[in-house]
Design a protein around this motif. Structure first.
Motif, short mmCIF file in Angstrom:
data_model
loop_
_atom_site.label_atom_id
_atom_site.label_comp_id
_atom_site.label_asym_id
_atom_site.label_seq_id
_atom_site.Cartn_x
_atom_site.Cartn_y
_atom_site.Cartn_z
N THR A 98 70.59 96.80 148.47
CA THR A 98 69.28 96.77 147.82
C THR A 98 69.12 95.48 147.02
O THR A 98 68.08 94.82 147.07
CB THR A 98 69.09 97.99 146.91
OG1 THR A 98 69.08 99.17 147.69
CG2 THR A 98 67.79 97.90 146.13
N ARG A 100 70.54 92.71 147.54
CA ARG A 100 70.39 91.58 148.49
C ARG A 100 68.91 91.34 148.79
O ARG A 100 68.45 90.20 148.85
CB ARG A 100 71.16 91.90 149.77
CG ARG A 100 70.91 90.94 150.94
CD ARG A 100 71.44 89.56 150.61
NE ARG A 100 71.31 88.65 151.73
CZ ARG A 100 70.28 87.82 151.90
NH1 ARG A 100 69.25 87.84 151.06
NH2 ARG A 100 70.26 86.98 152.92
N ARG A 101 68.14 92.40 148.97
CA ARG A 101 66.72 92.27 149.29
C ARG A 101 65.89 91.98 148.05
O ARG A 101 64.97 91.16 148.08
CB ARG A 101 66.23 93.54 149.98
CG ARG A 101 66.88 93.77 151.34
CD ARG A 101 66.37 95.03 152.00
NE ARG A 101 64.94 94.94 152.28
CZ ARG A 101 64.23 95.93 152.81
NH1 ARG A 101 64.81 97.09 153.08
NH2 ARG A 101 62.95 95.77 153.04
N GLY A 104 66.85 88.37 146.88
CA GLY A 104 66.52 87.35 147.86
C GLY A 104 67.60 86.31 148.07
O GLY A 104 67.30 85.16 148.44
N LEU A 153 60.33 94.81 148.35
CA LEU A 153 61.00 95.36 149.53
C LEU A 153 60.14 95.23 150.78
O LEU A 153 60.66 95.08 151.89
CB LEU A 153 61.37 96.82 149.29
CG LEU A 153 62.49 97.03 148.24
CD1 LEU A 153 62.59 98.49 147.86
CD2 LEU A 153 63.83 96.53 148.76
N THR A 156 60.67 91.57 152.13
CA THR A 156 62.00 91.10 152.52
C THR A 156 62.52 91.88 153.72
O THR A 156 62.38 93.10 153.78
CB THR A 156 62.99 91.23 151.35
OG1 THR A 156 62.99 92.59 150.89
CG2 THR A 156 62.61 90.31 150.21
N PRO A 158 65.02 93.84 156.27
CA PRO A 158 66.21 94.67 156.04
C PRO A 158 67.48 93.93 156.42
O PRO A 158 67.47 92.99 157.22
CB PRO A 158 65.97 95.88 156.95
CG PRO A 158 65.04 95.39 158.01
CD PRO A 158 64.17 94.36 157.35
#
Length: 277
Positions: A98, A100-101, A104, A153, A156, A158
């Motif tokens: 999570t 990571r998204r 960014g 979310l 971005t 997955p």
């Protein structure tokens, strides 16, 4: 001003990504120092009160000073926080994929590091922090977080589904799955799995597995795991050898070794300190 902690639940569509928001207001008339245990999670603090310091005893370059907001990547060692005055803000604990998204950037860039929001790309989190500070109360702040995270979310892509599967498998097993078995099921080499895992999650899978086992044992110490017998709050000694086996350790000595590395003290010492507060 009284201390305050308010827990908010994200809207339903966000709960696979964020389990809760923790709003806080805390007054420290003298410097407040806390030892923070390591874990396979990312800490995001969006604050607007007294600044604090985050220090990794292994390296001064890994910490951050005099910030009211910061993000701390996955750590494989304990660290310290220090603050004084009135702190106010919201804390989110994010799973690595999570984060990571939301952030960014690959989490390897934040491994064993705490950084201020000004070091993150885009500036959107700093703008969100300002809006949270200006909001009228906690319900309004939690609604702002819902909207901001949902938008982020949606924008971005997955993470690779194979890496998501590997992470969920490791989580489901409590860190007991072997790295070789995971790689075989993915059709990857161990080296490729380790490289991909470290880039996106910040730590190699073997270290992540150790931390998942430690987190479960640490939950027993904190009284979160109600299945512990006896419960840490009962006043009777905890059978740490039994806890070690149940959490996937070979024996109690391996558990104690991980507590030294990831929490900075033995389970008995940490429990004694907790009971003395």
């Amino acid at each position: 001003m009284d201390d305050e902690m308010v827990v908010g639940l994200p809207e339903t569509r966000l709960r696979p990504f964020v389990d809760r928001y923790i709003g806080y207001r805390e007054r420290a008339d003298v410097p407040l120092v806390r030892r923070e245990a390591a874990g396979v999670f990312v800490v995001l603090i969006l604050g607007w009160g007294a600044p604090l310091d985050v220090t990794d005893p292994r390296s001064v370059e890994r910490g951050v000073e005099r910030v009211d907001s910061f993000v701390a990547g996955t750590f494989d060692g304990w660290c310290m926080t220090r603050t004084s005055g009135v702190g106010e803000g919201v804390e989110l604990l994010l799973t690595p994929l999570t984060a990571r998204r939301v952030l960014g950037l690959p989490l390897v860039e934040l491994t064993n590091r705490a950084v201020g929001l000004d070091q993150l790309p885009g500036g959107w989190l700093d703008r969100l922090r300002g809006r949270l500070a200006d909001a009228g109360g906690w319900p309004q702040r939690f609604a702002l977080l819902d909207a901001a995270l949902a938008d982020r979310l949606a924008l971005t892509p997955p993470v690779d589904a194979r890496l998501v599967w590997a992470w969920r498998s490791l989580m489901a097993s409590g860190g007991r799955d072997g790295v070789g078995a995971l790689a075989t099921q993915l059709g990857w080499s161990r080296r490729h799995l380790a490289a991909r895992f470290r880039a996106e999650i910040g730590l190699p899978p073997k270290t992540a597995a150790r931390l998942l086992r430690f987190q479960r044992a640490h939950a027993v110490l904190r009284g979160v795991d109600a299945t512990a017998r006896p419960h840490p709050g009962s006043g009777r000694p905890v059978d740490w050898a039994e806890v070690a086996v149940r959490c996937g350790y070979y024996d109690q000595s391996h558990l104690i070794r991980d507590f030294h590395q990831f929490a900075g003290a033995t389970p008995a010492a940490l429990l004694a300190a907790r009971c003395a507060v």
